[in-house]
Write an enzyme that holds these catalytic residues in place. Structure first.
Site, PDB file in Angstrom:
ATOM      1  CG  ASP A 279      -7.389   4.707   1.527  1.00  0.00           C
ATOM      2  OD1 ASP A 279      -6.850   4.246   2.539  1.00  0.00           O
ATOM      3  OD2 ASP A 279      -8.212   4.077   0.839  1.00  0.00           O
ATOM      4  CE  LYS A 301      -3.587  -1.057   1.702  1.00  0.00           C
ATOM      5  NZ  LYS A 301      -4.848  -0.338   1.959  1.00  0.00           N
TER       6      LYS A 301
END
Length: 549
Positions: A279, A301
Protein backbone atom coordinates in the site's frame (compact mmCIF):
# COMPACT_ATOMS: atom_id res chain seq x y z
CA UNK A 1 38.73 -22.13 17.84
CA UNK A 2 39.88 -21.88 21.47
CA UNK A 3 37.03 -24.01 22.79
CA UNK A 4 35.04 -26.82 21.23
CA UNK A 5 31.24 -26.62 21.42
CA UNK A 6 29.64 -29.69 22.98
CA UNK A 7 26.14 -30.36 24.29
CA UNK A 8 26.05 -32.18 27.64
CA UNK A 9 23.27 -34.61 28.49
CA UNK A 10 22.46 -33.62 32.07
CA UNK A 11 19.00 -35.09 32.51
CA UNK A 12 18.85 -36.81 35.93
CA UNK A 13 22.58 -36.21 36.43
CA UNK A 14 23.93 -34.49 39.54
CA UNK A 15 25.17 -30.92 39.20
CA UNK A 16 26.71 -29.17 42.21
CA UNK A 17 26.35 -25.40 42.54
CA UNK A 18 28.36 -23.80 45.33
CA UNK A 19 26.70 -20.50 46.24
CA UNK A 20 23.17 -19.42 47.06
CA UNK A 21 22.78 -15.93 45.58
CA UNK A 22 21.60 -14.38 42.33
CA UNK A 23 24.47 -15.79 40.25
CA UNK A 24 23.72 -19.29 41.49
CA UNK A 25 20.05 -18.71 40.71
CA UNK A 26 20.77 -17.90 37.06
CA UNK A 27 22.85 -21.05 36.63
CA UNK A 28 20.30 -23.19 38.46
CA UNK A 29 17.54 -21.89 36.20
CA UNK A 30 19.43 -22.87 33.05
CA UNK A 31 20.50 -26.27 34.36
CA UNK A 32 17.03 -27.15 35.62
CA UNK A 33 15.69 -26.66 32.09
CA UNK A 34 18.09 -29.38 30.95
CA UNK A 35 16.63 -31.78 33.53
CA UNK A 36 19.65 -31.86 35.84
CA UNK A 37 19.42 -32.96 39.47
CA UNK A 38 20.80 -29.87 41.17
CA UNK A 39 22.49 -29.69 44.54
CA UNK A 40 22.98 -26.18 45.92
CA UNK A 41 25.58 -25.86 48.68
CA UNK A 42 25.69 -22.61 50.69
CA UNK A 43 25.13 -21.42 54.27
CA UNK A 44 22.36 -19.13 52.96
CA UNK A 45 20.19 -19.85 49.91
CA UNK A 46 17.84 -17.18 48.58
CA UNK A 47 14.09 -17.66 48.31
CA UNK A 48 14.08 -17.69 44.50
CA UNK A 49 16.38 -20.73 44.44
CA UNK A 50 14.24 -22.44 47.05
CA UNK A 51 11.14 -21.92 44.90
CA UNK A 52 12.88 -22.95 41.67
CA UNK A 53 14.32 -26.16 43.12
CA UNK A 54 11.35 -27.21 45.25
CA UNK A 55 11.10 -30.58 43.48
CA UNK A 56 12.32 -33.63 45.39
CA UNK A 57 14.88 -34.36 42.67
CA UNK A 58 16.91 -31.36 43.82
CA UNK A 59 18.77 -30.85 47.09
CA UNK A 60 19.51 -27.70 49.11
CA UNK A 61 22.34 -28.03 51.62
CA UNK A 62 22.71 -25.17 54.10
CA UNK A 63 26.37 -25.77 54.91
CA UNK A 64 29.77 -24.24 54.24
CA UNK A 65 31.74 -25.68 51.34
CA UNK A 66 33.28 -29.12 51.73
CA UNK A 67 34.74 -31.06 48.81
CA UNK A 68 33.01 -34.26 49.96
CA UNK A 69 29.82 -32.87 48.39
CA UNK A 70 31.46 -33.17 44.96
CA UNK A 71 31.03 -36.93 44.93
CA UNK A 72 29.17 -38.22 41.84
CA UNK A 73 28.79 -34.72 40.37
CA UNK A 74 28.71 -34.51 36.58
CA UNK A 75 29.76 -30.85 36.57
CA UNK A 76 30.43 -28.25 39.25
CA UNK A 77 29.62 -24.54 39.32
CA UNK A 78 31.45 -22.15 41.64
CA UNK A 79 29.09 -19.18 42.07
CA UNK A 80 30.33 -17.47 45.22
CA UNK A 81 31.70 -13.95 45.73
CA UNK A 82 34.72 -15.36 47.62
CA UNK A 83 37.68 -15.43 45.21
CA UNK A 84 39.79 -17.62 47.47
CA UNK A 85 36.97 -20.14 47.87
CA UNK A 86 36.37 -20.20 44.12
CA UNK A 87 40.03 -21.08 43.55
CA UNK A 88 39.75 -23.89 46.10
CA UNK A 89 36.62 -25.28 44.41
CA UNK A 90 38.44 -25.23 41.07
CA UNK A 91 41.45 -27.05 42.51
CA UNK A 92 39.30 -29.72 44.19
CA UNK A 93 37.22 -30.33 41.06
CA UNK A 94 40.34 -30.55 38.91
CA UNK A 95 41.85 -33.12 41.29
CA UNK A 96 38.68 -35.22 40.95
CA UNK A 97 38.67 -34.77 37.15
CA UNK A 98 35.22 -33.14 37.24
CA UNK A 99 34.55 -30.27 34.81
CA UNK A 100 34.16 -26.99 36.70
CA UNK A 101 32.93 -23.51 35.84
CA UNK A 102 33.99 -20.61 38.05
CA UNK A 103 31.53 -17.86 37.16
CA UNK A 104 33.08 -14.72 35.60
CA UNK A 105 36.58 -16.22 35.84
CA UNK A 106 37.32 -17.63 32.36
CA UNK A 107 40.82 -18.93 33.13
CA UNK A 108 39.36 -21.17 35.85
CA UNK A 109 36.63 -22.63 33.62
CA UNK A 110 36.80 -26.04 31.97
CA UNK A 111 33.63 -25.11 30.11
CA UNK A 112 31.69 -21.92 29.43
CA UNK A 113 27.97 -21.23 29.56
CA UNK A 114 27.01 -19.90 26.12
CA UNK A 115 24.23 -17.50 25.32
CA UNK A 116 21.42 -19.89 24.38
CA UNK A 117 18.67 -19.76 21.79
CA UNK A 118 16.25 -22.48 22.88
CA UNK A 119 13.85 -23.95 20.35
CA UNK A 120 13.82 -27.37 21.98
CA UNK A 121 14.98 -29.74 20.57
CA UNK A 122 16.83 -27.18 18.42
CA UNK A 123 19.37 -25.44 20.66
CA UNK A 124 21.92 -22.84 19.55
CA UNK A 125 24.83 -21.82 21.76
CA UNK A 126 26.81 -18.60 21.20
CA UNK A 127 30.10 -18.09 23.01
CA UNK A 128 32.84 -15.47 23.01
CA UNK A 129 35.14 -17.74 25.05
CA UNK A 130 34.51 -15.47 28.00
CA UNK A 131 35.95 -12.44 26.19
CA UNK A 132 32.73 -10.53 25.56
CA UNK A 133 29.67 -12.18 27.15
CA UNK A 134 27.54 -9.07 26.58
CA UNK A 135 28.29 -9.28 22.85
CA UNK A 136 27.28 -12.95 22.85
CA UNK A 137 23.98 -12.01 24.48
CA UNK A 138 23.40 -9.32 21.86
CA UNK A 139 23.98 -11.87 19.10
CA UNK A 140 21.59 -14.20 20.83
CA UNK A 141 18.95 -11.45 20.94
CA UNK A 142 19.40 -10.92 17.20
CA UNK A 143 18.96 -14.65 16.51
CA UNK A 144 15.87 -14.80 18.73
CA UNK A 145 14.13 -12.43 16.33
CA UNK A 146 15.09 -14.47 13.27
CA UNK A 147 14.21 -18.01 14.39
CA UNK A 148 10.50 -18.72 14.85
CA UNK A 149 9.33 -20.67 17.88
CA UNK A 150 7.76 -23.16 15.48
CA UNK A 151 11.17 -24.61 14.58
CA UNK A 152 11.17 -26.59 17.81
CA UNK A 153 7.81 -28.18 17.03
CA UNK A 154 8.96 -28.80 13.47
CA UNK A 155 12.04 -30.64 14.73
CA UNK A 156 9.93 -32.78 17.07
CA UNK A 157 7.64 -33.68 14.19
CA UNK A 158 10.64 -34.64 12.06
CA UNK A 159 11.90 -36.84 14.88
CA UNK A 160 8.60 -38.71 14.94
CA UNK A 161 8.82 -39.39 11.19
CA UNK A 162 12.52 -40.11 10.97
CA UNK A 163 12.16 -43.88 11.13
CA UNK A 164 9.37 -44.00 8.54
CA UNK A 165 11.27 -41.72 6.18
CA UNK A 166 14.36 -43.90 6.41
CA UNK A 167 12.29 -47.01 5.73
CA UNK A 168 10.41 -45.59 2.74
CA UNK A 169 13.18 -43.55 1.10
CA UNK A 170 16.21 -45.82 0.72
CA UNK A 171 18.89 -43.29 -0.22
CA UNK A 172 20.58 -40.53 1.72
CA UNK A 173 20.13 -38.11 -1.18
CA UNK A 174 16.44 -38.88 -1.45
CA UNK A 175 15.91 -38.40 2.28
CA UNK A 176 17.81 -35.12 2.27
CA UNK A 177 15.71 -33.78 -0.59
CA UNK A 178 12.51 -34.91 1.14
CA UNK A 179 13.41 -33.08 4.36
CA UNK A 180 14.49 -29.96 2.47
CA UNK A 181 11.09 -29.79 0.79
CA UNK A 182 9.33 -30.36 4.11
CA UNK A 183 11.33 -27.74 6.00
CA UNK A 184 11.06 -25.12 3.25
CA UNK A 185 7.53 -25.78 2.08
CA UNK A 186 3.96 -26.33 3.17
CA UNK A 187 4.75 -28.44 6.24
CA UNK A 188 6.83 -25.72 7.87
CA UNK A 189 4.32 -23.02 6.90
CA UNK A 190 1.51 -24.94 8.59
CA UNK A 191 3.60 -25.51 11.70
CA UNK A 192 4.63 -21.86 11.96
CA UNK A 193 0.97 -20.87 11.60
CA UNK A 194 0.13 -23.08 14.59
CA UNK A 195 -1.71 -25.74 12.57
CA UNK A 196 0.13 -28.73 14.03
CA UNK A 197 -2.39 -31.40 13.05
CA UNK A 198 -2.49 -30.13 9.47
CA UNK A 199 1.32 -30.08 9.36
CA UNK A 200 1.43 -33.70 10.50
CA UNK A 201 -1.14 -34.72 7.88
CA UNK A 202 0.74 -32.81 5.17
CA UNK A 203 4.05 -34.46 6.08
CA UNK A 204 2.43 -37.90 6.00
CA UNK A 205 0.88 -37.18 2.61
CA UNK A 206 4.21 -35.90 1.26
CA UNK A 207 5.98 -39.03 2.48
CA UNK A 208 3.38 -41.35 0.96
CA UNK A 209 3.54 -39.52 -2.38
CA UNK A 210 7.33 -39.55 -2.40
CA UNK A 211 7.50 -43.25 -1.56
CA UNK A 212 5.02 -44.05 -4.33
CA UNK A 213 7.11 -42.16 -6.92
CA UNK A 214 10.46 -43.67 -6.02
CA UNK A 215 12.04 -46.30 -8.23
CA UNK A 216 14.75 -47.95 -6.18
CA UNK A 217 17.30 -50.35 -7.46
CA UNK A 218 19.66 -52.21 -5.24
CA UNK A 219 23.34 -52.20 -5.91
CA UNK A 220 26.37 -53.11 -3.94
CA UNK A 221 29.77 -51.48 -4.19
CA UNK A 222 33.08 -53.18 -3.76
CA UNK A 223 32.83 -52.78 0.01
CA UNK A 224 29.47 -54.44 0.13
CA UNK A 225 27.60 -51.21 0.95
CA UNK A 226 24.13 -50.60 -0.46
CA UNK A 227 23.99 -47.78 -3.02
CA UNK A 228 20.35 -47.96 -4.02
CA UNK A 229 19.43 -44.72 -5.72
CA UNK A 230 16.30 -42.80 -6.48
CA UNK A 231 15.83 -42.22 -10.20
CA UNK A 232 16.42 -38.68 -11.41
CA UNK A 233 12.98 -38.48 -13.09
CA UNK A 234 11.27 -39.45 -9.84
CA UNK A 235 13.11 -36.75 -7.93
CA UNK A 236 12.34 -34.19 -10.64
CA UNK A 237 8.67 -35.13 -10.58
CA UNK A 238 8.59 -34.63 -6.83
CA UNK A 239 10.10 -31.17 -7.15
CA UNK A 240 7.62 -30.28 -9.87
CA UNK A 241 4.71 -31.46 -7.74
CA UNK A 242 5.96 -29.43 -4.81
CA UNK A 243 6.28 -26.28 -6.92
CA UNK A 244 2.83 -26.64 -8.47
CA UNK A 245 0.90 -26.86 -5.23
CA UNK A 246 -1.45 -24.07 -4.17
CA UNK A 247 0.28 -21.01 -2.78
CA UNK A 248 -0.77 -19.02 0.26
CA UNK A 249 -1.59 -15.39 1.00
CA UNK A 250 -0.35 -13.54 4.07
CA UNK A 251 -2.31 -10.42 4.97
CA UNK A 252 0.36 -8.56 6.94
CA UNK A 253 0.01 -5.41 9.00
CA UNK A 254 3.07 -3.24 8.35
CA UNK A 255 2.40 -0.92 11.27
CA UNK A 256 2.67 2.88 11.15
CA UNK A 257 6.04 3.09 9.40
CA UNK A 258 8.80 2.49 11.93
CA UNK A 259 10.27 -0.91 10.90
CA UNK A 260 11.11 -1.72 14.51
CA UNK A 261 7.38 -1.91 15.24
CA UNK A 262 6.91 -4.94 12.97
CA UNK A 263 6.11 -8.24 14.64
CA UNK A 264 8.53 -11.16 14.37
CA UNK A 265 5.93 -13.10 12.39
CA UNK A 266 5.39 -10.26 9.94
CA UNK A 267 9.12 -10.04 9.30
CA UNK A 268 9.44 -13.80 8.78
CA UNK A 269 6.62 -13.94 6.24
CA UNK A 270 7.89 -10.84 4.44
CA UNK A 271 11.28 -12.50 4.05
CA UNK A 272 9.89 -15.65 2.46
CA UNK A 273 7.46 -14.00 0.04
CA UNK A 274 7.60 -14.62 -3.70
CA UNK A 275 5.55 -11.49 -4.42
CA UNK A 276 4.52 -8.49 -2.31
CA UNK A 277 1.50 -6.26 -2.98
CA UNK A 278 1.96 -3.14 -0.89
CA UNK A 279 0.00 0.00 0.00
CA UNK A 280 0.86 3.69 -0.17
CA UNK A 281 1.15 3.84 3.62
CA UNK A 282 3.89 1.18 3.78
CA UNK A 283 7.13 3.02 4.48
CA UNK A 284 10.20 2.42 2.27
CA UNK A 285 12.06 1.24 5.38
CA UNK A 286 9.49 -1.52 5.95
CA UNK A 287 9.31 -2.50 2.29
CA UNK A 288 13.09 -2.84 2.24
CA UNK A 289 12.83 -5.68 4.76
CA UNK A 290 10.97 -7.91 2.30
CA UNK A 291 12.81 -10.71 0.55
CA UNK A 292 15.26 -9.09 -1.86
CA UNK A 293 14.31 -11.08 -4.94
CA UNK A 294 10.55 -10.95 -4.34
CA UNK A 295 8.42 -9.12 -6.90
CA UNK A 296 7.07 -5.90 -5.36
CA UNK A 297 3.87 -4.47 -6.80
CA UNK A 298 2.37 -1.14 -5.71
CA UNK A 299 -1.42 -1.29 -5.32
CA UNK A 300 -1.84 1.72 -3.04
CA UNK A 301 -4.76 4.07 -2.78
CA UNK A 302 -4.50 7.81 -2.37
CA UNK A 303 -7.34 10.25 -2.06
CA UNK A 304 -9.26 10.23 -5.36
CA UNK A 305 -6.45 8.17 -6.93
CA UNK A 306 -6.56 4.39 -6.62
CA UNK A 307 -3.64 2.69 -8.39
CA UNK A 308 -5.62 -0.57 -8.38
CA UNK A 309 -9.27 -0.89 -7.36
CA UNK A 310 -10.02 -3.20 -4.45
CA UNK A 311 -11.65 -5.83 -6.67
CA UNK A 312 -8.52 -5.80 -8.80
CA UNK A 313 -6.34 -6.33 -5.74
CA UNK A 314 -8.51 -9.26 -4.68
CA UNK A 315 -8.06 -10.82 -8.12
CA UNK A 316 -4.29 -10.33 -8.03
CA UNK A 317 -4.04 -12.11 -4.69
CA UNK A 318 -6.13 -15.05 -5.88
CA UNK A 319 -4.29 -15.48 -9.17
CA UNK A 320 -0.83 -15.28 -7.58
CA UNK A 321 -1.75 -17.91 -5.00
CA UNK A 322 -3.15 -20.20 -7.71
CA UNK A 323 0.25 -19.98 -9.41
CA UNK A 324 1.76 -21.54 -6.30
CA UNK A 325 3.36 -18.34 -5.04
CA UNK A 326 3.74 -17.17 -1.46
CA UNK A 327 1.97 -13.84 -1.49
CA UNK A 328 2.35 -11.04 1.05
CA UNK A 329 -0.34 -8.38 1.08
CA UNK A 330 1.46 -5.64 2.99
CA UNK A 331 -0.89 -3.06 4.49
CA UNK A 332 -0.12 0.04 6.53
CA UNK A 333 -1.24 -0.18 10.16
CA UNK A 334 -3.47 -3.15 10.96
CA UNK A 335 -5.30 -5.05 8.20
CA UNK A 336 -8.57 -5.19 10.13
CA UNK A 337 -8.77 -1.54 11.24
CA UNK A 338 -9.85 0.50 8.21
CA UNK A 339 -7.54 -1.67 6.12
CA UNK A 340 -10.10 -3.64 4.07
CA UNK A 341 -8.40 -6.86 5.11
CA UNK A 342 -11.77 -8.46 5.72
CA UNK A 343 -12.82 -7.94 2.11
CA UNK A 344 -9.61 -9.51 0.86
CA UNK A 345 -9.90 -12.67 2.92
CA UNK A 346 -13.57 -13.01 1.94
CA UNK A 347 -12.35 -13.18 -1.65
CA UNK A 348 -9.60 -15.67 -0.77
CA UNK A 349 -12.06 -17.83 1.11
CA UNK A 350 -14.45 -17.86 -1.84
CA UNK A 351 -11.65 -19.29 -4.00
CA UNK A 352 -10.40 -21.76 -1.34
CA UNK A 353 -7.06 -19.97 -1.07
CA UNK A 354 -5.21 -20.63 2.22
CA UNK A 355 -4.34 -17.45 4.10
CA UNK A 356 -2.98 -16.05 7.32
CA UNK A 357 -3.59 -12.66 8.92
CA UNK A 358 -0.80 -10.95 10.85
CA UNK A 359 -1.95 -7.98 12.95
CA UNK A 360 0.00 -4.74 12.95
CA UNK A 361 0.14 -1.68 15.17
CA UNK A 362 -2.65 0.55 13.95
CA UNK A 363 -2.05 4.25 13.35
CA UNK A 364 -4.15 5.29 16.34
CA UNK A 365 -1.99 3.33 18.77
CA UNK A 366 1.24 4.54 17.21
CA UNK A 367 0.18 8.18 16.95
CA UNK A 368 -1.06 8.28 20.52
CA UNK A 369 1.98 6.53 21.97
CA UNK A 370 4.55 8.55 20.03
CA UNK A 371 2.74 11.82 20.76
CA UNK A 372 2.44 11.17 24.50
CA UNK A 373 -1.37 11.07 24.35
CA UNK A 374 -2.77 8.05 26.22
CA UNK A 375 -5.95 6.90 24.50
CA UNK A 376 -7.43 5.91 27.85
CA UNK A 377 -6.69 7.38 31.27
CA UNK A 378 -8.50 6.80 34.55
CA UNK A 379 -8.93 10.54 35.09
CA UNK A 380 -9.87 11.50 31.54
CA UNK A 381 -11.18 8.72 29.30
CA UNK A 382 -12.73 5.32 29.93
CA UNK A 383 -13.18 4.22 26.32
CA UNK A 384 -11.83 4.93 22.87
CA UNK A 385 -13.62 5.07 19.53
CA UNK A 386 -11.94 4.67 16.13
CA UNK A 387 -13.86 6.48 13.38
CA UNK A 388 -13.29 7.05 9.68
CA UNK A 389 -13.84 10.46 8.16
CA UNK A 390 -15.46 8.91 5.11
CA UNK A 391 -17.88 6.05 4.58
CA UNK A 392 -18.19 3.67 1.64
CA UNK A 393 -18.07 5.29 -1.81
CA UNK A 394 -16.52 8.43 -0.32
CA UNK A 395 -19.59 9.66 1.54
CA UNK A 396 -18.64 11.87 4.53
CA UNK A 397 -19.20 10.49 8.02
CA UNK A 398 -21.64 12.96 9.61
CA UNK A 399 -22.74 10.90 12.62
CA UNK A 400 -21.56 13.65 14.98
CA UNK A 401 -24.12 12.94 17.71
CA UNK A 402 -22.30 9.64 18.35
CA UNK A 403 -19.18 11.53 19.47
CA UNK A 404 -20.44 13.70 22.33
CA UNK A 405 -19.29 11.59 25.32
CA UNK A 406 -16.66 13.66 27.17
CA UNK A 407 -15.33 10.53 28.92
CA UNK A 408 -14.40 8.98 25.59
CA UNK A 409 -11.45 9.51 23.26
CA UNK A 410 -12.32 9.66 19.57
CA UNK A 411 -9.71 8.97 16.88
CA UNK A 412 -10.59 10.07 13.34
CA UNK A 413 -8.83 8.22 10.54
CA UNK A 414 -8.69 9.95 7.17
CA UNK A 415 -10.18 13.13 8.59
CA UNK A 416 -7.55 15.77 7.85
CA UNK A 417 -9.01 16.86 4.50
CA UNK A 418 -12.46 17.24 6.04
CA UNK A 419 -11.24 18.98 9.20
CA UNK A 420 -13.50 22.06 8.86
CA UNK A 421 -16.57 19.86 8.30
CA UNK A 422 -15.70 17.62 11.26
CA UNK A 423 -15.05 20.41 13.76
CA UNK A 424 -18.11 22.43 12.70
CA UNK A 425 -20.32 19.35 12.80
CA UNK A 426 -19.10 18.33 16.26
CA UNK A 427 -19.67 21.81 17.70
CA UNK A 428 -23.12 22.06 16.08
CA UNK A 429 -24.02 18.64 17.52
CA UNK A 430 -23.22 19.86 21.03
CA UNK A 431 -19.54 19.15 21.62
CA UNK A 432 -17.78 21.97 23.47
CA UNK A 433 -15.73 24.25 21.24
CA UNK A 434 -12.96 24.02 23.87
CA UNK A 435 -12.61 20.23 23.48
CA UNK A 436 -8.89 19.44 23.02
CA UNK A 437 -7.92 17.92 19.67
CA UNK A 438 -4.59 16.94 18.11
CA UNK A 439 -3.37 16.23 14.60
CA UNK A 440 -0.56 13.66 14.44
CA UNK A 441 1.26 13.51 11.13
CA UNK A 442 3.68 10.74 10.07
CA UNK A 443 3.27 8.92 13.37
CA UNK A 444 6.36 7.05 14.61
CA UNK A 445 8.57 8.40 11.82
CA UNK A 446 11.50 10.82 12.23
CA UNK A 447 9.43 13.58 10.59
CA UNK A 448 6.47 13.10 12.94
CA UNK A 449 4.65 16.35 13.76
CA UNK A 450 1.92 17.03 16.30
CA UNK A 451 -0.47 19.98 16.22
CA UNK A 452 -2.67 20.58 19.28
CA UNK A 453 -5.55 22.96 19.78
CA UNK A 454 -9.32 22.93 20.36
CA UNK A 455 -12.28 22.28 18.11
CA UNK A 456 -12.58 26.04 17.77
CA UNK A 457 -8.93 26.71 16.92
CA UNK A 458 -7.56 23.62 15.16
CA UNK A 459 -8.68 24.56 11.63
CA UNK A 460 -6.86 27.89 11.76
CA UNK A 461 -3.79 26.26 13.29
CA UNK A 462 -3.70 23.65 10.53
CA UNK A 463 -4.07 26.34 7.86
CA UNK A 464 -1.00 28.07 9.28
CA UNK A 465 1.12 24.96 9.82
CA UNK A 466 -0.05 22.71 6.97
CA UNK A 467 0.83 19.37 8.57
CA UNK A 468 0.95 16.77 5.79
CA UNK A 469 -0.81 13.45 5.44
CA UNK A 470 -0.78 10.65 6.44
CA UNK A 471 -2.29 12.06 9.60
CA UNK A 472 -5.09 11.36 12.03
CA UNK A 473 -7.04 13.33 14.64
CA UNK A 474 -7.29 12.55 18.35
CA UNK A 475 -10.11 14.29 20.23
CA UNK A 476 -10.73 14.27 23.97
CA UNK A 477 -9.43 15.46 27.31
CA UNK A 478 -6.42 13.12 27.03
CA UNK A 479 -4.96 15.48 24.42
CA UNK A 480 -4.26 17.96 27.23
CA UNK A 481 -1.62 15.51 28.53
CA UNK A 482 0.49 15.82 25.40
CA UNK A 483 2.45 18.86 26.56
CA UNK A 484 3.71 17.04 29.66
CA UNK A 485 3.98 13.49 28.30
CA UNK A 486 5.50 14.05 24.84
CA UNK A 487 8.77 12.12 24.53
CA UNK A 488 9.51 11.38 20.87
CA UNK A 489 12.05 13.55 19.03
CA UNK A 490 12.61 15.75 22.08
CA UNK A 491 16.24 16.15 21.01
CA UNK A 492 14.92 18.25 18.11
CA UNK A 493 13.14 20.71 20.38
CA UNK A 494 13.75 24.40 19.86
CA UNK A 495 12.64 25.96 23.11
CA UNK A 496 13.03 29.67 23.89
CA UNK A 497 11.57 31.11 27.08
CA UNK A 498 12.91 34.63 26.52
CA UNK A 499 10.86 35.61 23.48
CA UNK A 500 7.92 37.91 23.83
CA UNK A 501 4.41 36.50 23.84
CA UNK A 502 2.67 36.45 20.46
CA UNK A 503 -0.73 35.45 19.19
CA UNK A 504 0.76 32.86 16.85
CA UNK A 505 0.97 29.16 17.50
CA UNK A 506 4.45 27.66 17.49
CA UNK A 507 6.26 24.50 16.46
CA UNK A 508 8.36 22.69 19.06
CA UNK A 509 10.27 19.45 18.52
CA UNK A 510 7.98 18.51 15.68
CA UNK A 511 5.02 19.66 17.79
CA UNK A 512 2.91 22.67 16.88
CA UNK A 513 0.72 23.85 19.74
CA UNK A 514 -1.09 26.89 21.06
CA UNK A 515 1.21 29.43 22.75
CA UNK A 516 2.32 29.13 26.38
CA UNK A 517 3.53 32.12 28.33
CA UNK A 518 6.69 30.24 29.37
CA UNK A 519 7.55 28.74 25.99
CA UNK A 520 7.36 30.85 22.82
CA UNK A 521 9.01 30.94 19.43
CA UNK A 522 9.95 34.26 17.92
CA UNK A 523 8.93 34.89 14.32
CA UNK A 524 12.28 33.77 12.91
CA UNK A 525 12.24 30.48 14.82
CA UNK A 526 8.66 29.79 13.83
CA UNK A 527 9.35 30.40 10.15
CA UNK A 528 12.41 28.16 10.28
CA UNK A 529 10.50 25.36 11.97
CA UNK A 530 7.54 25.54 9.62
CA UNK A 531 9.85 25.37 6.60
CA UNK A 532 10.76 21.85 7.68
CA UNK A 533 7.23 20.56 6.99
CA UNK A 534 6.74 18.81 3.64
CA UNK A 535 3.56 17.59 1.96
CA UNK A 536 3.32 13.85 1.58
CA UNK A 537 0.83 11.56 -0.10
CA UNK A 538 -2.70 11.59 1.23
CA UNK A 539 -4.77 8.61 2.23
CA UNK A 540 -8.26 7.31 1.71
CA UNK A 541 -10.61 4.82 3.27
CA UNK A 542 -14.20 3.74 3.29
CA UNK A 543 -15.14 1.84 6.45
CA UNK A 544 -17.20 3.21 9.28
CA UNK A 545 -16.06 2.88 12.89
CA UNK A 546 -14.80 0.61 15.61
CA UNK A 547 -15.59 1.13 19.29
CA UNK A 548 -13.25 -0.22 21.98
CA UNK A 549 -13.90 0.12 25.70
Amino acid sequence: MNTFPLFFKLEDRKVLIVGGGDVALRKADLLSRAGACITVLAPSINHEIQALLSSSKHELIYEHYNKTYMTNSRVIIAATDDERLNHQIHADATALNIPVNVVDTPHLCDFIFPAIVDRNPIVIGISSNGKAPVLARLLRARLETLIPQGYGKLAKLAGEFRGDVKAKIPTLTGRRQFWERAFEGKVSQLMFAGNENEALAQLQADLDNTAASITAKDATDDNGLSTASTSAPAIANEFTAARNTMGEVYIVGAGPGDPELLTFKALRLMQQADIVYYDALVSPQVLDLCRRDADKVFVGKKRRNHAVAQLGINELLVNSAKEGRRVVRLKGGDPFIFGRGGEEIESLRAHNIPYQVVPGITAANAAASYAGIPLTHRDHSQSVRFVTGFLKAGAPNNNFKNFLDTDETVVFYMGLHSLPRLTEGLIDAGRSAETPIAIVSNASMPNQQVLTGTLASIVELQEKNQLPTPALLIMGDVVSLHHDLAWYNLHNQQHNQNTSETDNNWLRGGTATTPKSNAQFNAHQQAHALSMITNLATEDGDLEQLIIG
